[in-house]
Design an enzyme around this catalytic site. Structure first.
Site, PDB file in Angstrom:
ATOM      1  N   HIS A 497       0.831  -1.209   0.000  1.00 49.37           N
ATOM      2  CA  HIS A 497       0.000   0.000   0.000  1.00 49.37           C
ATOM      3  C   HIS A 497       0.864   1.258   0.000  1.00 49.37           C
ATOM      4  O   HIS A 497       0.689   2.150  -0.843  1.00 49.37           O
ATOM      5  CB  HIS A 497      -0.917  -0.015   1.232  1.00 49.37           C
ATOM      6  CG  HIS A 497      -1.759   1.203   1.403  1.00 49.37           C
ATOM      7  ND1 HIS A 497      -3.098   1.244   1.105  1.00 49.37           N
ATOM      8  CD2 HIS A 497      -1.455   2.469   1.846  1.00 49.37           C
ATOM      9  CE1 HIS A 497      -3.575   2.445   1.349  1.00 49.37           C
ATOM     10  NE2 HIS A 497      -2.594   3.215   1.805  1.00 49.37           N
ATOM     11  N   GLU A 498       1.785   1.331   0.953  1.00 48.95           N
ATOM     12  CA  GLU A 498       2.608   2.532   1.047  1.00 48.95           C
ATOM     13  C   GLU A 498       3.524   2.687  -0.175  1.00 48.95           C
ATOM     14  O   GLU A 498       3.819   3.810  -0.596  1.00 48.95           O
ATOM     15  CB  GLU A 498       3.424   2.526   2.338  1.00 48.95           C
ATOM     16  CG  GLU A 498       2.582   2.560   3.607  1.00 48.95           C
ATOM     17  CD  GLU A 498       1.594   3.720   3.650  1.00 48.95           C
ATOM     18  OE1 GLU A 498       1.870   4.778   3.031  1.00 48.95           O
ATOM     19  OE2 GLU A 498       0.531   3.568   4.272  1.00 48.95           O
TER      20      GLU A 498
END
Length: 706
Positions: A497-498
């Protein structure tokens, strides 16, 4: 994520850029020579010289850079020449570059390694930054120049990106209050400055209370805990001066695995209570009074700016448009999730009864849910985690990036970092040309704020000729010495995600820094990150990289069990997340708080009205909801769900091709979304990628709610 706090680059706290002669002129030569922040960085690629910076360097550098920024904006506002796009809009984009560099260098550390000295500096400089923001955005002469260019826009032969910058910049000034009368502008400025200080205090309180809430356990409390968790807890206790004990920090990455695995019910309760009560302990770090004050100030500011509520004001420029539209989506998802959560509770209660537990409590849910999952899918969490070493998942992430976009990662060891354990890679195109730099700070430390995030040390800009530098942070518990870091599937998804956010910053091809990378609306910025999560559990990727310490690949039956269980416990997880989003939206639709407002009591009543089972609760209680009180997501936590509509729908596009690495679709995702930044309306970017607007059907299927 980076807020577009000011039009262009005046006070973009997470931007980076070269120091100009303007900043140098604000300090004596001797100070400039001694302070590495007051001269061009000697570090490779213009990266922050963290090996030379000491805490005492920051405040003098801020003072010099803020003075330089004031001068930049004064010069633009008082320019005797008629306003043009070049001498007004582009100059605003160039303004404040020394401050952008100092701010990004400092605030990167302030979130990841907030020592007492760093916290004191943040408290001191925040009001000065808010004053600069007000001086720029509430400057009537500067706004008049922008407005004059805007009124003449149809005759200026602007490119689409130039027109977008003009419209967005003018909108920033209008929404800040530049068009208001002098008295109202002054009050808005006061509110802005107070809110800035209160936000810093909220974060400071939370970090202090989180540190103080770590739970010290003895050996009998951790019997039956997986070896990696037990070793990490022992190492944490030793580091805190408690040899022979076991310490569970009050962080999500430590608490949730403990609640899932610890057989000792009393120990689970202690750890759960310590975690959920952060910021709400009736002590010096209690955040409840701050919440009331911040909500009241936000509501007052919204009224002054002509909006019915803070939520209405926030969503005026979002994809959702109105609180009603955002709330309608939340209702669409939370109603089936509540039904599913009640079904899950029945299954959990039946299993817990075998242990003599007649009333399931919140600290029991994860433990017994994991047992239900193990029985239903023949899936053991401890065994599964042994195949998820951090290094393997990083390799999986980098391979995914290469297969989708042709990018390669090359670790750099010559770049100074701000804390032990931080690593840096150079990101390159397939032809070997450099894209930018990627810093990874994955492990928890006592001075790091909770959660996971991406920020920029420098944003990409064609105008300034600057390549991007981005940072990813997580809070993975450090492993015991000599042991690999094993992470959960959820942590692996967070890793991806990051990095999706990082790619949004790295692959930007905007001309103007104010439109670059992640400078998009809150409910679109999560789309690139959330769609990237899907590749974390792609079977082809896991077969190659999910390996235990002996190098053995994850057994196929275990992999299939994992895939089959992906929608398990989604009622619980969805209700937890969406109850936080609903309460955020409701709280920020309040126009006037009663004098006796009590955040704790209000929260409990709202959860009761919403029908959230006590055994489930909310993911972020108000007292530690840093997203909305110290993170820029006020009235915007719904954005994760709004973006999930797009990410689920967008990933289905890949599955429809029969190849989740389809090169044509990957190229379109890059060209139409990741490279675009805010150079056009985000809805247009999504349609250009997908070929049509998204629907919520894929989201419900993705969560197993349909």
């Amino acid at each position: 994520m980076r807020n577009r706090l000011l039009a262009g680059a005046a006070l973009a706290l997470l931007l980076g850029g070269p120091v100009t002669a303007v900043a140098q002129a604000q300090a004596p030569d001797a100070v400039a020579e001694a302070n590495p922040l007051l001269s061009p960085s000697p570090a490779p690629d213009g990266t922050p010289p963290y090996d030379r910076i000491r805490p005492e360097h920051y405040e003098p550098a801020f003072d010099a850079a803020i003075a330089a920024a004031h001068e930049d904006f004064r010069r633009i506002a008082e320019n005797p020449e008629p306003p043009t796009f070049a001498n007004t809009l582009e100059e605003i984009e160039r303004a404040g570059r020394p401050l952008a560099r100092v701010s990004s260098t400092f605030f990167n550390v302030a979130s990841a390694d907030a020592t007492p000295a760093i916290q004191d500096i943040q408290r001191n400089v925040t009001p000065k930054l808010a004053q600069l923001s007000n001086a720029q955005l509430l400057n009537p002469a500067l706004f008049a120049r922008i407005n004059e260019v805007w009124q003449a826009r149809e005759s200026l032969d602007l490119t689409p990106e130039e027109l977008r910058l003009l419209e967005q910049t003018r909108l920033d000034y209008v929404r800040a209050g530049a068009a208001l009368d002098e008295t109202t502008r002054a009050r808005v400025a006061q509110i802005n400055e107070e809110l800035a200080s209160l936000g810093v205090q909220f974060g400071r309180n939370l970090l202090a209370d989180q540190t103080a809430s770590a739970v010290l356990l003895v050996s009998t409390d951790v019997e039956g805990l997986p070896q990696d968790q037990r070793a990490a807890a022992a190492a944490a206790a030793t580091a805190a001066g408690h040899d022979g004990a076991f310490l569970i920090p009050a962080t999500r990455s430590a608490v949730e695995p403990f609640l899932t695995s610890a057989p000792d019910r009393a120990a689970r309760e202690r750890v759960w209570r310590a975690f959920v009560m952060r910021g709400d302990n009736d002590n010096a770090n209690d955040n409840n009074a701050l919440i009331a004050r911040m909500v009241s100030l936000r509501a007052e500011r919204a009224r002054l700016l002509g909006a019915t509520s803070h939520a209405a004001f926030q969503l005026e420029t979002a994809m959702a448009g109105t609180p009603e539209a955002a709330s309608a989506l939340l209702t669409t998802v939370i109603e089936p999730a509540l039904l599913r959560a009640r079904e899950e509770l029945q299954a959990i209660s039946a299993l817990a009864a075998r242990d003599g537990v007649t009333d399931v409590e919140p600290w029991d849910w994860r433990y017994y849910a994991d047992k239900v999952r193990a029985e239903r899918f023949a899936l053991d969490e401890a065994e599964l985690k042994s195949y998820f070493p951090l290094e393997g998942m990083v390799a999986a992430m980098f391979e995914t990036t290469n297969r989708l976009f042709g990018l390669t990662m090359h670790e750099r060891f010559d770049i100074p970092v701000y804390a032990p354990g931080v690593r840096v890679w150079e990101v390159r195109e397939a032809d070997g040309s450099k894209v930018g730099l990627y810093y990874a700070d994955w492990f928890a430390r006592p001075t790091k704020r909770p959660g996971a995030w991406m920020n920029s040390l420098r944003v990409q800009s064609g105008l300034l000729g600057e390549s991007p530098i981005v940072v990813n942070n997580q809070n993975i518990p450090p492993p015991a010495a000599g042991q690999p870091a094993l992470i959960s599937v959820n942590e692996a998804e967070t890793l991806f995600h990051e990095f999706g956010h990082a790619l949004h910053g790295l692959l930007s091809k905007a001309q103007y820094p104010g439109l670059s990378g992640t400078a998009v609306s809150r409910d679109f910025v999560e789309f690139p990150a959330q769609v990237y999560e899907h590749w974390a559990t792609e079977p082809d990727i896991l077969r190659r990289h999910a390996r235990n310490v002996a190098g053995e690949p994850i057994p196929e039956p275990l992999l299939q069990a994992l895939l089959a269980s992906r929608t398990f416990n989604q009622g619980f997880l969805t209700v937890q997340q969406l109850s936080s989003a609903v309460l955020d939206m409701r709280l920020h639709q309040v126009q006037t708080l009663p004098a006796d407002f009590n955040a704790r009591a209000w929260e409990a009543e709202q959860l009761r009205q919403l029908g959230v089972p006590e055994e489930v609760g909310m993911r972020h209680r108000l007292a530690h909801f840093s997203h909305i009180f110290d993170g820029g997501y006020s009235a915007s936590y719904y954005a994760y769900t709004w973006a999930e509509v797009m990410d689920a729908d967008g990933f289905e596009a890949f599955k429809e091709t029969g190849n989740v690495f389809d090169p044509t679709l990957a190229s379109r995702l890059r060209a139409e979304v990741l490279e675009r930044g805010n150079t056009r309306d985000p809805a247009e970017s999504y349609v250009a990628f997908r070929g049509r607007p998204p629907t919520a059907n894929a989201l419900l299927r993705n969560r197993g709610l349909r």
